[in-house]
Design an enzyme around this catalytic site. Structure first.
Site, short mmCIF file in Angstrom:
data_model
loop_
_atom_site.label_atom_id
_atom_site.label_comp_id
_atom_site.label_asym_id
_atom_site.label_seq_id
_atom_site.Cartn_x
_atom_site.Cartn_y
_atom_site.Cartn_z
N HIS A 137 39.61 26.33 56.23
CA HIS A 137 40.22 27.31 55.34
C HIS A 137 40.33 28.62 56.09
CE1 HIS A 137 40.75 30.05 51.91
NE2 HIS A 137 41.18 29.00 51.25
N ASP B 31 41.74 20.77 48.47
CA ASP B 31 42.69 19.66 48.59
C ASP B 31 42.03 18.36 49.04
OD1 ASP B 31 44.99 21.25 47.96
OD2 ASP B 31 44.81 22.16 49.94
N ARG C 296 35.64 24.91 44.69
CA ARG C 296 36.60 24.15 43.89
C ARG C 296 36.50 22.66 44.24
NH1 ARG C 296 42.00 27.10 45.52
NH2 ARG C 296 40.97 26.77 47.53
N SER D 8 52.27 31.82 47.02
CA SER D 8 52.86 31.79 45.68
C SER D 8 52.49 33.03 44.87
CB SER D 8 52.41 30.53 44.93
OG SER D 8 51.01 30.38 44.96
N HIS E 44 51.39 25.02 51.73
CA HIS E 44 50.74 25.61 50.56
C HIS E 44 50.43 24.52 49.54
CE1 HIS E 44 49.37 28.46 47.76
NE2 HIS E 44 50.48 29.05 47.38
#
Length: 398
Positions: free
Chosen positions: A318, A375, A327, A241, A271
C-alpha cells in the site's frame, strides 16, 4: 428540517470562523516542498487536501472521524439481529463527526427510503446502452442521468446561488443520490446477470439489507453489504475517485456531475479494479497448485517462484500503510466467524497467503509494505456468495 441537517448546519457555522482565522493568520505557512518526481508522478505525497472525514495512519490504518474501523463498528447503532451497523448511521457520522443515536439513525433510514425510488428514465438510459457495456459505464451513466433533478443546479440557474447557504442544496442532492445508489446498482446487476429479473425493495429493510434483497441474495449477505459499503466509503479523500469528486465540484458542478466523474476514476485498473485482479490471480494461483489448498511449504515456494519471475503478489502492499490493512482484517474476521465460509477452499488459500506472504516479501526486500490491503480479501467473499461477475465488483466499491 431533519436532525442531521440541523446538526450539520450548527457544525458548519461553528467551523467557518476557524477556517477564516486559519487563512488570515496562517495562510502563508508552507506545507512542504514539492519535487519534480512528485509533480510528474501524480502528486503522490503532496499535502494539498483538507478533510475532516478520515485520516490514514501508516500504522493504524484508516480512521473515520477519529475512530478506527473496530471502534466505528462498535460505536454505531446496529441493525436489529445483526452484528453490523446501519450504513445510514455511518453517513450521519461521516457528515457530522458525531455517533448518532438509534433514533437519529432511523430518521436517516426513513428519509432515504422516501428518496430511493429509481426514476424510469434512468432505467431507460441503462436499457439503451449496448448489452456488453461495462456495469461501471451503466453506473456512471445512471448517476449522470439524474443530474436533471439537481437542486443545486436548479437554484444556481435561477440566480439563487449563495456561497453561505449553497451547502443546503448540495446536502439535498447528496442524500437523493446516496439513497438511489443501491437501487441503481441492483438494477444494473439484475439486468446484466439475472435476465433482468428485478426485485422490488423491501420497505422494512435498511440500505445494505435492501441491496442484498434486491439482487436476490441470502440473509447472510445483508451483513456483507453493510460491512462492504462502510469499509469502502472513504480513504482520506486523496485517492483518485475521491479527489476527482472534489476537483469537479470545485467548479460548482453539482454532485451528480462530481460523483459520476469519481466513479469513472474508480473504474481504472490502478484503483477500483484491483479487487477483481486479485481474485483472478488467486484463482489462477490455486489452479496452478492443482486446485487444492497447498501446504505452507508448497505455498512459500510458489510465492518465491512468482517473485523471481518478475511478478508481484497482488493485494499486498500500500502506498501509505505499513501494516495489515484493517479493512482486510475486518473482512477476514467475518470469514472466520461464518460457517461454510471459514472452510471455503479459496478463503483457506487467502488465509494461508496472509500467513506466508509477508515473510517472503520481507526476505525478498523490495516491498515497502509486505502486508495485505483490502483487495486481498474482498473478492473471495463475493465469490462465495455467488456474486461471481468480476466486472460488478467495482460497482460495489462505488
Amino acid at each position: 428540517m431533519s436532525t442531521l441537517k440541523e446538526v450539520l448546519r450548527q457544525k458548519i457555522e461553528e467551523h467557518r470562523p476557524r477556517t477564516v482565522r486559519l487563512l488570515k493568520e496562517y495562510g502563508d505557512v508552507s506545507l512542504g516542498e514539492v519535487t519534480i518526481a512528485q509533480a510528474i508522478g501524480g502528486a503522490r505525497g503532496i499535502k494539498c487536501l483538507v478533510t475532516d472525514i478520515s485520516y490514514l495512519d501508516p500504522y493504524e490504518g484508516i480512521r473515520f472521524r477519529g475512530k478506527t474501523i473496530p471502534e466505528t463498528f462498535e460505536a454505531l447503532p446496529k441493525v436489529p439481529g445483526s452484528d453490523y451497523p446501519y450504513v445510514e448511521g455511518f453517513w450521519y457520522m461521516l457528515l457530522t463527526g458525531e455517533v448518532p443515536t438509534m433514533e437519529q439513525t432511523l430518521e436517516v433510514v426513513e428519509d432515504w427510503k422516501k428518496r430511493s425510488t429509481l426514476p424510469q428514465y434512468v432505467k431507460d438510459v441503462i436499457n439503451a446502452l449496448p448489452e456488453d457495456s461495462h456495469p461501471m459505464v451503466m453506473f456512471s451513466s445512471g448517476i449522470l442521468a439524474m443530474q436533471r433533478e439537481s437542486v443545486f443546479a436548479a437554484n444556481y440557474k435561477a440566480g439563487k446561488f449563495n456561497k453561505m447557504t449553497c451547502w443546503e442544496d448540495m446536502f439535498e442532492d447528496a442524500n437523493n443520490l446516496m439513497a438511489k445508489l443501491a437501487p441503481l446498482g441492483a438494477y444494473i446487476y439484475n439486468k446484466k446477470y439475472r435476465n433482468n429479473e428485478q426485485i422490488d425493495p423491501d420497505p422494512n429493510l435498511d440500505m445494505g439489507g435492501n441491496f442484498a434483497h434486491m439482487i436476490g441474495q441470502c440473509d447472510e449477505y445483508k451483513d456483507v453489504a453493510r460491512m462492504y459499503f462502510i469499509l469502502h466509503s472513504d480513504h482520506e479523500s486523496g485517492n483518485v475517485s475521491a479527489h476527482t469528486t472534489h476537483l469537479v465540484a470545485s467548479a460548482l458542478s453539482d454532485c451528480y456531475y462530481a460523483y459520476s466523474a469519481g466513479i469513472n476514476g474508480l473504474a481504472g485498473p490502478l484503483h477500483g479494479l484491483a479487487n477483481e485482479e486479485v481474485l483472478r490471480w488467486t484463482q489462477n494461483f490455486m489452479e496452478k497448485l492443482g486446485g487444492e489448498v497447498p501446504t505452507k511449504e508448497q505455498l512459500e515456494q510458489a510465492l518465491w517462484d512468482t517473485l523471481n519471475s518478475g511478478q508481484v503478489i497482488p493485494g499486498y502492499g500500500h502506498a501509505v500503510l505499513r501494516k495489515t490493512d484493517p479493512r482486510y482484517t475486518s473482512q477476514r474476521e467475518y470469514c472466520l466467524k461464518t460457517e461454510g465460509l471459514k472452510d471455503y477452499p479459496l478463503f483457506k488459500l487467502v488465509s494461508m497467503i496472509f500467513e506466508v506472504a509477508p515473510k517472503v516479501l520481507q526476505e525478498h526486500g523490495k516491498a515497502k509494505n509486505p502486508w495485505p490491503n483490502v483487495d486481498a480479501q474482498s473478492g473471495v467473499i463475493q465469490w462465495y456468495y455467488g456474486v461471481t461477475q468480476y466486472d460488478f465488483y467495482t460497482v460495489l466499491f462505488g
